[in-house]
Design a protein around this motif. Structure first.
Motif, PDB file in Angstrom:
ATOM      1  N   THR A 132      59.688  36.024  41.790  1.00  8.08           N
ATOM      2  CA  THR A 132      58.862  35.535  41.551  1.00  8.08           C
ATOM      3  C   THR A 132      57.504  36.960  40.814  1.00  8.08           C
ATOM      4  N   ALA A 133      57.528  38.419  41.852  1.00  8.17           N
ATOM      5  CA  ALA A 133      57.020  39.434  41.953  1.00  8.17           C
ATOM      6  C   ALA A 133      56.623  40.229  40.000  1.00  8.17           C
ATOM      7  N   ARG A 134      55.589  40.346  40.228  1.00  6.97           N
ATOM      8  CA  ARG A 134      54.955  40.482  39.301  1.00  6.97           C
ATOM      9  C   ARG A 134      53.842  41.746  39.393  1.00  6.97           C
ATOM     10  N   ALA A 135      54.208  43.062  38.063  1.00 12.23           N
ATOM     11  CA  ALA A 135      53.131  44.229  38.657  1.00 12.23           C
ATOM     12  C   ALA A 135      52.694  44.757  36.988  1.00 12.23           C
ATOM     13  N   ILE A 136      50.883  44.593  37.518  1.00 12.03           N
ATOM     14  CA  ILE A 136      50.843  44.724  36.198  1.00 12.03           C
ATOM     15  C   ILE A 136      50.747  46.222  36.011  1.00 12.03           C
ATOM     16  N   PHE A 137      51.298  47.370  36.270  1.00 12.28           N
ATOM     17  CA  PHE A 137      50.281  49.132  35.875  1.00 12.28           C
ATOM     18  C   PHE A 137      49.564  49.553  34.992  1.00 12.28           C
ATOM     19  N   TRP A 138      48.984  50.182  35.632  1.00 11.31           N
ATOM     20  CA  TRP A 138      46.954  50.329  34.949  1.00 11.31           C
ATOM     21  C   TRP A 138      47.711  51.228  33.911  1.00 11.31           C
ATOM     22  N   GLU A 139      48.472  51.820  33.466  1.00  9.52           N
ATOM     23  CA  GLU A 139      48.887  52.002  31.839  1.00  9.52           C
ATOM     24  C   GLU A 139      49.032  50.940  30.648  1.00  9.52           C
ATOM     25  N   ASP A 140      49.096  49.595  31.566  1.00  5.90           N
ATOM     26  CA  ASP A 140      49.338  48.411  30.756  1.00  5.90           C
ATOM     27  C   ASP A 140      47.823  47.674  30.712  1.00  5.90           C
ATOM     28  N   ILE A 141      47.047  48.222  30.872  1.00  7.24           N
ATOM     29  CA  ILE A 141      45.321  47.163  31.441  1.00  7.24           C
ATOM     30  C   ILE A 141      44.622  47.841  30.071  1.00  7.24           C
ATOM     31  N   ASP A 142      44.222  47.465  29.289  1.00  7.88           N
ATOM     32  CA  ASP A 142      43.324  47.612  28.151  1.00  7.88           C
ATOM     33  C   ASP A 142      41.831  47.695  29.183  1.00  7.88           C
ATOM     34  N   PRO A 143      41.375  49.147  29.155  1.00  2.98           N
ATOM     35  CA  PRO A 143      40.381  49.472  30.249  1.00  2.98           C
ATOM     36  C   PRO A 143      38.769  48.263  29.816  1.00  2.98           C
ATOM     37  N   GLY A 144      39.065  48.435  28.677  1.00  8.50           N
ATOM     38  CA  GLY A 144      37.929  48.223  27.795  1.00  8.50           C
ATOM     39  C   GLY A 144      37.396  47.037  27.896  1.00  8.50           C
ATOM     40  N   SER A 145      38.383  45.805  28.708  1.00  8.81           N
ATOM     41  CA  SER A 145      38.440  44.366  28.492  1.00  8.81           C
ATOM     42  C   SER A 145      37.898  43.949  29.679  1.00  8.81           C
ATOM     43  N   LEU A 146      37.892  45.301  30.857  1.00  7.38           N
ATOM     44  CA  LEU A 146      37.325  44.949  32.297  1.00  7.38           C
ATOM     45  C   LEU A 146      36.149  44.251  32.576  1.00  7.38           C
ATOM     46  N   ARG A 147      36.388  42.771  32.811  1.00  8.53           N
ATOM     47  CA  ARG A 147      34.915  41.817  33.244  1.00  8.53           C
ATOM     48  C   ARG A 147      34.866  41.062  34.266  1.00  8.53           C
ATOM     49  N   ALA A 148      33.864  40.942  34.344  1.00  9.23           N
ATOM     50  CA  ALA A 148      33.166  39.747  35.452  1.00  9.23           C
ATOM     51  C   ALA A 148      32.028  38.771  35.804  1.00  9.23           C
ATOM     52  N   VAL A 149      32.440  37.767  35.637  1.00 11.22           N
ATOM     53  CA  VAL A 149      31.393  36.593  35.334  1.00 11.22           C
ATOM     54  C   VAL A 149      31.134  36.160  36.355  1.00 11.22           C
ATOM     55  N   VAL A 150      30.495  34.856  36.379  1.00  8.30           N
ATOM     56  CA  VAL A 150      30.197  33.877  37.413  1.00  8.30           C
ATOM     57  C   VAL A 150      30.050  32.940  36.600  1.00  8.30           C
ATOM     58  N   SER A 151      29.903  31.837  37.294  1.00 11.14           N
ATOM     59  CA  SER A 151      29.387  30.355  36.706  1.00 11.14           C
ATOM     60  C   SER A 151      28.368  30.266  37.152  1.00 11.14           C
TER      61      SER A 151
END
Length: 231
Positions: free
Chosen positions: A112-131
Motif C-alpha cells: 500500500t506504500a505510496r510516494a509523491i516525488f517532488w518533481e510530481d508536485i505542482d509547487p504553485g498549488s501548495l496551500r494551507a487552510v484553516v476552518s
C-alpha cells in the motif's frame, strides 16, 4: 501505545525506503479518537453478550444458566464493547513523512506504500487552510470528481493542499509510473507551518521550477468557512 506503534512504523519505513527516498526530514501526525462511537460499541457488546447467553450451552438440565452471574455478564459485555471500539484506533492515526526526494504515505504495508516525488508536485498549488468554526477542514475542500481528491490525514481544523501524482513503491525497486494528477489533502490539529516549509524546502532542493514562490500563497493558512472547490 498507538503512538509508539506509529513511531515503529516510521523507523521501519526509514530503513525500507532509504534507497528510493533518501533521509527522513520531517513527519506530521494526523489523529482523531472516535469517542462518540464508544457508547454504540458498548451497546453492541451487550447485544453480543445477550446473544451468547441464549445460544450458549446450558450448565445443566435444570439450570439453563441464563444470566446466572450478572456481574460477570456486565464485565464481559463491557470488555467486548471496548475491544470492538479499539479496532477503530487502527485508522485513527496517520503520518505523512517528508523525505529528501518526496513524501511517503500508507507505508504500514509494503503493497500500500505510496510516494509523491517532488518533481510530481505542482509547487504553485501548495496551500494551507484553516476552518473558521474549528471543524474538519478536509470536509470543506471538494472536487467535481470525488476521485480527484486523496485525503492523507484523519481529522483537523488545519489542512495542507497540493496537486500532484503519486507512485507505487516496493522496497528495492525503481520509481513506478505516476497516475493522473489529483489533489492531496492532509488535515491536522496542529499548525501546518512546519509541514509546508518542509515541503517547500524539498521542492527547492530538488530544483523544481517556481518552488521558491510557492511559500508565499501557502502561508499563513487561508480561512475557509464554507465548502470550497479545489478545481
Amino acid at each position: 501505545m498507538a503512538e509508539q506503534a506509529t513511531m515503529w512504523l516510521v523507523r521501519r519505513a526509514e530503513r525500507q525506503y532509504a534507497s528510493q527516498l533518501g533521509q527522513l526530514r520531517h513527519g506530521e501526525l494526523s489523529w482523531y479518537i472516535a469517542w462518540r462511537w464508544l457508547p454504540g460499541f458498548v451497546v453492541a457488546g451487550f447485544v453480543v453478550g445477550i446473544i451468547a447467553q441464549f445460544t450458549g450451552s446450558p450448565t445443566s438440565s435444570r439450570d439453563p444458566g441464563l444470566f446466572y452471574d450478572i456481574p460477570l455478564f456486565v464485565l464481559v459485555s463491557l470488555l467486548t464493547g471496548l475491544m470492538l471500539w479499539s479496532l477503530t484506533l487502527f485508522w485513527s492515526f496517520r503520518r505523512l513523512l517528508v523525505f529528501d526526494r518526496g513524501l511517503l504515505y500508507r507505508y504500514s504495508q509494503k503493497h500500500t506504500a505510496r510516494a509523491i516525488f517532488w518533481e510530481d508536485i505542482d509547487p504553485g498549488s501548495l496551500r494551507a487552510v484553516v476552518s473558521a468554526d474549528g471543524k474538519d477542514a478536509d470536509h470543506l475542500l471538494k472536487t467535481l470528481n470525488r476521485a480527484d481528491k486523496e485525503p492523507l490525514g484523519v481529522h483537523g481544523r488545519f489542512a495542507v493542499v497540493f496537486r500532484g501524482s503519486d507512485s507505487v513503491l516496493t522496497p528495492g525497486t525503481p520509481q513506478g509510473n505516476s497516475p493522473q494528477p489529483r489533489f492531496f489533502t492532509f488535515s491536522s490539529r496542529n499548525s501546518p507551518d512546519e509541514l509546508v516549509r518542509s515541503i517547500q524546502q524539498g521542492l527547492a532542493d530538488a530544483g523544481v521550477p517556481e518552488a521558491g514562490s510557492a511559500l508565499h500563497p501557502a502561508l499563513p493558512p487561508t480561512l475557509v468557512s464554507s465548502v470550497t472547490s479545489l478545481d
